[in-house]
Design an enzyme around this catalytic site. Structure first.
Site, PDB file in Angstrom:
ATOM      1  N   HIS A  20       0.871  -1.078  -0.177  1.00  0.00           N
ATOM      2  CA  HIS A  20       0.025   0.053   0.106  1.00  0.00           C
ATOM      3  C   HIS A  20       0.968   1.310  -0.114  1.00  0.00           C
ATOM      4  O   HIS A  20       1.385   1.392   1.212  1.00  0.00           O
ATOM      5  CB  HIS A  20      -0.812  -0.111   1.311  1.00  0.00           C
ATOM      6  CG  HIS A  20      -1.887  -1.248   1.466  1.00  0.00           C
ATOM      7  ND1 HIS A  20      -3.079  -1.262   0.952  1.00  0.00           N
ATOM      8  CD2 HIS A  20      -1.464  -2.529   1.694  1.00  0.00           C
ATOM      9  CE1 HIS A  20      -3.626  -2.480   0.913  1.00  0.00           C
ATOM     10  NE2 HIS A  20      -2.463  -3.211   1.766  1.00  0.00           N
ATOM     11  N   HIS A 198      -8.243  -8.279  -0.536  1.00  0.00           N
ATOM     12  CA  HIS A 198      -7.614  -8.613   0.818  1.00  0.00           C
ATOM     13  C   HIS A 198      -8.852  -9.665   1.360  1.00  0.00           C
ATOM     14  O   HIS A 198     -10.220  -9.362   1.480  1.00  0.00           O
ATOM     15  CB  HIS A 198      -7.488  -7.644   1.835  1.00  0.00           C
ATOM     16  CG  HIS A 198      -6.315  -6.918   1.806  1.00  0.00           C
ATOM     17  ND1 HIS A 198      -6.137  -6.160   0.491  1.00  0.00           N
ATOM     18  CD2 HIS A 198      -5.369  -6.302   2.642  1.00  0.00           C
ATOM     19  CE1 HIS A 198      -4.878  -5.473   0.509  1.00  0.00           C
ATOM     20  NE2 HIS A 198      -4.436  -5.665   1.904  1.00  0.00           N
ATOM     21  N   GLU A 201      -7.400 -12.165   6.106  1.00  0.00           N
ATOM     22  CA  GLU A 201      -6.254 -11.714   6.956  1.00  0.00           C
ATOM     23  C   GLU A 201      -6.533 -11.746   8.354  1.00  0.00           C
ATOM     24  O   GLU A 201      -6.126 -12.484   9.118  1.00  0.00           O
ATOM     25  CB  GLU A 201      -6.020 -10.262   6.372  1.00  0.00           C
ATOM     26  CG  GLU A 201      -4.783  -9.625   7.257  1.00  0.00           C
ATOM     27  CD  GLU A 201      -4.745  -8.065   6.836  1.00  0.00           C
ATOM     28  OE1 GLU A 201      -5.649  -7.591   6.488  1.00  0.00           O
ATOM     29  OE2 GLU A 201      -3.744  -7.406   7.090  1.00  0.00           O
ATOM     30  N   ASP A 279       3.339  -5.106   2.511  1.00  0.00           N
ATOM     31  CA  ASP A 279       2.229  -4.426   2.867  1.00  0.00           C
ATOM     32  C   ASP A 279       2.368  -2.860   3.187  1.00  0.00           C
ATOM     33  O   ASP A 279       1.880  -2.257   2.214  1.00  0.00           O
ATOM     34  CB  ASP A 279       1.651  -5.324   4.121  1.00  0.00           C
ATOM     35  CG  ASP A 279      -0.137  -5.226   4.316  1.00  0.00           C
ATOM     36  OD1 ASP A 279      -0.396  -4.587   3.428  1.00  0.00           O
ATOM     37  OD2 ASP A 279      -0.386  -5.963   5.373  1.00  0.00           O
TER      38      ASP A 279
HETATM   39  N1  ADE Z   1      -4.915  -1.040   4.205  1.00  0.00           N
HETATM   40  C1  ADE Z   1      -3.515  -0.938   4.452  1.00  0.00           C
HETATM   41  N2  ADE Z   1      -2.781  -1.925   4.890  1.00  0.00           N
HETATM   42  C2  ADE Z   1      -4.044  -3.026   5.016  1.00  0.00           C
HETATM   43  C3  ADE Z   1      -3.993  -4.166   5.579  1.00  0.00           C
HETATM   44  N3  ADE Z   1      -3.061  -4.955   5.842  1.00  0.00           N
HETATM   45  N4  ADE Z   1      -5.121  -4.815   5.592  1.00  0.00           N
HETATM   46  C4  ADE Z   1      -6.293  -4.359   5.096  1.00  0.00           C
HETATM   47  N5  ADE Z   1      -6.143  -2.870   4.594  1.00  0.00           N
HETATM   48  C5  ADE Z   1      -5.004  -2.304   4.799  1.00  0.00           C
HETATM   49 ZN    ZN Z   2      -2.661  -5.170   2.528  1.00  0.00          ZN
END
Ligand code: ADE
Ligand code: ZN
Length: 337
Positions: A20, A198, A201, A279
């Site tokens: 990101h 995503h 997670e 990430d």
């Molecule tokens: N935005 C930035 N990092 C993130 C993550 N690990 N999971 C979800 N949204 C995000």
């Molecule tokens: Zn992410």
């Protein structure tokens, strides 16, 4: 003692597929941009901001991450942030980078879409010219916001269709299942955009299934909770569905309580196309090579796993077959040395 594989991990050519760009904003740059743009921060100093990086879960991180992104206002800010990341990635021998950005975070503050995508895209062009690095932009939608907001953002983006390659889904996973964005992803699919999300997670493995079956994604971001469901794990391997795994993030956000408990080796042994990524490197303690080092230090991963992970990164990338073959050949040459 340093891991004997570390020089290989550092020097091997690799692709990064889960970064990101707002998560690459280092505290020093946050303060420099706040000064430049006269934005007031809730933190008195770089040190006090860093002290806020003691996360307990995804939401506790997102609160700090969105506060950090509030300093981004001008096209030049987006360029400077992205260029800093790309120079860092080049030093880590990243030869291809697919970069997420979160336009809704900025549009909400009155920043124009042209400034956001213009600055990020210009940095990618410069990386291509200066480093020979390839890459692409993936526009992420914030899943805690509404479907309507996502559709409005997609409309704003369409005049810049040539500047991004796909869409993704990020932010708070709990209570925001992939199905919430079924129509958005269907529209993006018709537009010929690549699709990622995503899933798994912090949310359950069931979200991985709906990301596949309802959104029709081509990669799952994170996805590490798939191992809670043996049939799903088998399916991901059978369908060669890539997972963009982020080891340091997973430990910082307590998806795993320590690196030695990470399931990356298990994923590889199950035949899953797992990749290693950073990430939000400024928040989680390191860029891509730090992620490789940390996970190889904690798990009994060998040289063949290093090769497999780098290979997976190219197999999972949105590349033409010609360029993919060139990168794979380069990787093979590196490992034959
Ligand atoms: N935005 C930035 N990092 C993130 C993550 N690990 N999971 C979800 N949204 C995000
Ligand atoms: Zn992410």
């Amino acid at each position: 003692m340093p891991n004997p594989l570390s020089p290989i991990l550092q020097q091997m050519p690799k692709a990064e597929l889960h970064i990101h760009i707002e998560g690459s904003l280092e505290p020093e740059m946050i303060f420099a941009l706040a000064r430049r743009n006269r934005v007031k921060l809730a933190y008195a100093s770089v040190d006090s901001l860093r002290q806020a990086y003691a996360f307990t879960d995804l939401q506790s991180f997102l609160d700090v991450y969105y506060a950090g992104a509030s300093v981004l206002l001008q096209e030049q800010d987006f360029f400077d942030m992205t260029w800093a990341y790309l120079a860092r990635a080049n030093a880590d021998n990243v030869v291809h980078a697919e970069i997420f950005f979160d336009p809704q975070t900025h549009i909400e503050r009155g920043v124009g879409f042209a400034a956001i995508i213009g600055g990020i895209h210009r940095a990618l062009e410069q990386a291509k010219a200066q480093f020979g690095m390839t890459g692409g932009l993936i526009m992420c939608f914030l899943r805690h916001l509404s479907e309507d907001d996502a559709f409005a953002t997609l409309e704003l983006a369409l005049p810049y269709r040539d500047k991004f390659i796909g869409i993704g889904l990020d932010s708070a996973e709990r209570d925001h299942p992939p199905e919430k964005f079924a129509r958005l992803f269907a529209r993006a699919r018709k537009l010929g955009l690549h699709l990622v999300a995503h899933a798994g997670e912090e949310g359950p493995s069931a979200f991985i299934k709906t990301a596949l079956d309802v959104l029709h994604v081509e990669r799952i971001d994170h996805g590490v909770r798939c191992t809670e469901d043996a049939a799903l794990t088998e399916r991901l391997a059978r369908e060669k569905m890539p997972l963009t795994v982020c080891p340091l993030s997973n430990v910082k956000l307590r998806v795993f309580d320590r690196m030695a408990a990470h399931n990356l080796l298990h994923l590889l042994e199950a035949g899953i196309v797992a990749t290693v990524n950073s990430d939000d490197p400024a928040y989680f303690g390191g860029y891509i090579n730090a992620n490789y080092d940390a996970v190889f230090d904690a798990l009994p991963l060998k040289r063949r796993h290093a090769y497999q992970l780098a290979r997976n990164s190219f197999d999972a990338a949105f590349l033409s077959d010609t360029v993919r073959q060139q990168y794979l050949a380069r990787l093979d040459t590196f490992f034959r040395r």
